[in-house]
Motif scaffolding. Sequence first.
Motif, PDB file in Angstrom:
ATOM      1  N   ASP A   1      28.179  85.784  60.888  1.00 35.45           N
ATOM      2  CA  ASP A   1      27.753  84.887  59.640  1.00 35.45           C
ATOM      3  C   ASP A   1      26.508  85.276  59.072  1.00 35.45           C
ATOM      4  N   LEU A   2      25.529  85.578  59.985  1.00 34.16           N
ATOM      5  CA  LEU A   2      23.906  86.121  59.112  1.00 34.16           C
ATOM      6  C   LEU A   2      23.222  86.927  60.175  1.00 34.16           C
ATOM      7  N   ILE A   3      22.480  87.660  59.552  1.00 31.49           N
ATOM      8  CA  ILE A   3      21.830  88.649  60.207  1.00 31.49           C
ATOM      9  C   ILE A   3      20.233  88.631  60.005  1.00 31.49           C
ATOM     10  N   VAL A   4      19.494  88.586  60.960  1.00 32.40           N
ATOM     11  CA  VAL A   4      18.182  88.554  61.131  1.00 32.40           C
ATOM     12  C   VAL A   4      17.685  89.917  61.505  1.00 32.40           C
ATOM     13  N   LEU A   5      16.874  90.547  60.353  1.00 29.24           N
ATOM     14  CA  LEU A   5      16.895  92.093  60.749  1.00 29.24           C
ATOM     15  C   LEU A   5      15.461  92.553  60.403  1.00 29.24           C
ATOM     16  N   ASP A   6      14.881  93.046  61.408  1.00 28.74           N
ATOM     17  CA  ASP A   6      13.578  93.645  61.331  1.00 28.74           C
ATOM     18  C   ASP A   6      13.696  94.939  60.838  1.00 28.74           C
ATOM     19  N   ILE A   7      12.490  95.388  60.120  1.00 34.62           N
ATOM     20  CA  ILE A   7      12.566  96.649  59.510  1.00 34.62           C
ATOM     21  C   ILE A   7      11.910  98.048  60.343  1.00 34.62           C
ATOM     22  N   MET A   8      11.034  97.650  61.315  1.00 34.04           N
ATOM     23  CA  MET A   8      10.556  98.721  62.132  1.00 34.04           C
ATOM     24  C   MET A   8      11.487  98.720  63.087  1.00 34.04           C
ATOM     25  N   LEU A   9      12.344  99.642  63.406  1.00 31.41           N
ATOM     26  CA  LEU A   9      13.238  99.620  64.652  1.00 31.41           C
ATOM     27  C   LEU A   9      13.389 101.132  65.044  1.00 31.41           C
ATOM     28  N   PRO A  10      13.710 101.094  66.283  1.00 36.11           N
ATOM     29  CA  PRO A  10      13.918 102.501  66.794  1.00 36.11           C
ATOM     30  C   PRO A  10      15.400 102.782  66.336  1.00 36.11           C
ATOM     31  N   GLU A  11      15.620 104.219  66.595  1.00 27.74           N
ATOM     32  CA  GLU A  11      16.853 104.904  66.263  1.00 27.74           C
ATOM     33  C   GLU A  11      17.282 104.939  64.714  1.00 27.74           C
ATOM     34  N   LEU A  12      17.281 103.601  64.196  1.00 25.43           N
ATOM     35  CA  LEU A  12      17.726 103.412  62.881  1.00 25.43           C
ATOM     36  C   LEU A  12      16.838 102.223  62.055  1.00 25.43           C
TER      37      LEU A  12
ATOM     38  N   GLY B   1      15.287  99.161  59.670  1.00 21.78           N
ATOM     39  CA  GLY B   1      15.975  98.092  58.976  1.00 21.78           C
ATOM     40  C   GLY B   1      16.627  98.557  57.703  1.00 21.78           C
ATOM     41  N   TRP B   2      15.726  99.286  56.766  1.00 21.13           N
ATOM     42  CA  TRP B   2      16.248  99.682  55.473  1.00 21.13           C
ATOM     43  C   TRP B   2      17.763 100.288  55.653  1.00 21.13           C
ATOM     44  N   SER B   3      17.651 101.309  56.623  1.00 21.55           N
ATOM     45  CA  SER B   3      19.068 102.004  57.001  1.00 21.55           C
ATOM     46  C   SER B   3      20.212 101.038  57.130  1.00 21.55           C
ATOM     47  N   VAL B   4      19.728 100.168  58.158  1.00 24.86           N
ATOM     48  CA  VAL B   4      20.897  99.287  58.725  1.00 24.86           C
ATOM     49  C   VAL B   4      21.383  98.263  57.294  1.00 24.86           C
ATOM     50  N   CYS B   5      20.449  97.873  56.602  1.00 19.43           N
ATOM     51  CA  CYS B   5      20.658  96.956  55.597  1.00 19.43           C
ATOM     52  C   CYS B   5      21.639  97.755  54.437  1.00 19.43           C
ATOM     53  N   ARG B   6      21.189  98.964  54.091  1.00 19.50           N
ATOM     54  CA  ARG B   6      22.114  99.733  53.258  1.00 19.50           C
ATOM     55  C   ARG B   6      23.284 100.051  53.719  1.00 19.50           C
ATOM     56  N   ARG B   7      23.454 100.360  55.027  1.00 19.29           N
ATOM     57  CA  ARG B   7      24.825 100.604  55.346  1.00 19.29           C
ATOM     58  C   ARG B   7      25.841  99.280  55.487  1.00 19.29           C
ATOM     59  N   ILE B   8      25.248  98.113  55.684  1.00 20.71           N
ATOM     60  CA  ILE B   8      25.989  96.998  55.775  1.00 20.71           C
ATOM     61  C   ILE B   8      26.437  96.474  54.547  1.00 20.71           C
ATOM     62  N   ARG B   9      25.509  96.676  53.488  1.00 23.49           N
ATOM     63  CA  ARG B   9      25.824  96.420  52.122  1.00 23.49           C
ATOM     64  C   ARG B   9      26.970  97.258  51.528  1.00 23.49           C
ATOM     65  N   LYS B  10      27.266  98.502  52.137  1.00 25.62           N
ATOM     66  CA  LYS B  10      28.472  98.957  51.577  1.00 25.62           C
ATOM     67  C   LYS B  10      29.753  98.293  51.728  1.00 25.62           C
ATOM     68  N   SER B  11      29.845  97.410  52.619  1.00 24.91           N
ATOM     69  CA  SER B  11      31.069  96.660  53.003  1.00 24.91           C
ATOM     70  C   SER B  11      31.259  95.260  53.107  1.00 24.91           C
ATOM     71  N   SER B  12      29.809  94.723  53.103  1.00 26.18           N
ATOM     72  CA  SER B  12      29.709  93.313  53.215  1.00 26.18           C
ATOM     73  C   SER B  12      28.524  92.681  52.856  1.00 26.18           C
ATOM     74  N   ASN B  13      28.925  91.324  52.009  1.00 28.75           N
ATOM     75  CA  ASN B  13      27.700  90.329  51.698  1.00 28.75           C
ATOM     76  C   ASN B  13      27.390  89.373  52.372  1.00 28.75           C
ATOM     77  N   VAL B  14      27.335  89.754  53.835  1.00 28.72           N
ATOM     78  CA  VAL B  14      26.757  88.851  54.889  1.00 28.72           C
ATOM     79  C   VAL B  14      25.385  88.414  54.550  1.00 28.72           C
ATOM     80  N   PRO B  15      24.960  87.447  54.581  1.00 33.19           N
ATOM     81  CA  PRO B  15      23.334  86.930  54.465  1.00 33.19           C
ATOM     82  C   PRO B  15      22.560  87.716  55.356  1.00 33.19           C
ATOM     83  N   ILE B  16      21.556  88.457  54.899  1.00 31.67           N
ATOM     84  CA  ILE B  16      20.562  89.110  55.706  1.00 31.67           C
ATOM     85  C   ILE B  16      18.917  88.631  55.333  1.00 31.67           C
ATOM     86  N   ILE B  17      18.390  88.225  56.470  1.00 33.26           N
ATOM     87  CA  ILE B  17      16.937  87.860  56.314  1.00 33.26           C
ATOM     88  C   ILE B  17      16.295  88.771  57.046  1.00 33.26           C
ATOM     89  N   MET B  18      15.366  89.714  56.266  1.00 38.72           N
ATOM     90  CA  MET B  18      14.404  90.617  56.834  1.00 38.72           C
ATOM     91  C   MET B  18      13.305  90.240  57.441  1.00 38.72           C
TER      92      MET B  18
END
Length: 228
Positions: free
Chosen positions: A48-59, A61-78
């Motif tokens: 229902d909501l994502i709390v998303l840090d920017i500086m993450l290993p593997e991938l 936060g920018w990339s995670v946000c971009r990919r999620i936004r391709k298919s969902s409008n779930v609220p995101i707090i960065m």
Amino acid sequence: MMKTILIVEDEEILREISKDYFLNEGYKVLEAADGKLALALFQDHEVDLIVLDIMLPELDGWSVCRRIRKSSNVPIIMLTARVDEDDTLLGFELGADDYVTKPYSPPVLLARAKRLLESRSKSSKPSQPKDSLFINDINVHFPSRTVTINGARVNFTHTEFEILTYLMENQGIVITREQLITKVWGYAYIGDERTVNTHIRNLRTKLGDKATMIVTIVRTGYKFEAQA
């Protein structure tokens, strides 16, 4: 129904503290310490909501946000430890709904998350008798929070949807940036008003040939005008 929060944070202590606050308020919490796990959890669970840090290993936060936004409008707090204003604007351009700078107060994070969830819940149950809004081939269906333009569905983030519908409902009326901030964010937003401008720019891009219906009123705000 219990809401599910996905907390994506590689700093274990911060993640645990934030998780405890959400759990104490009755939320279900999913945790991820890196971007790849975050995407996997998002795909496998109803979030229902994502709390998303920017500086993450593997991938990051920018990339995670971009990919999620391709298919969902779930609220995101960065979340970010960087205070560069351009970083904040980039987050909004990618589709973030809110921004919290580290170090942050967990109660403040919780309050902002609640506001986003409550806003989403209220807007899905409109108080007006009709449940849709139609202006010049822009059709808004409030219960499903969907927008079609010229018959084609266009995906808007939670914040973009709130701004668009607020402007449309006040067609022909000049809305100041301060009014938009109060209406959409629901609190005294600490930051540059360019944040609003960024969301408006995103809206115009998605509106395509209807972009000119959002008119800029210099040094004031915006107005939604139907096309002749």
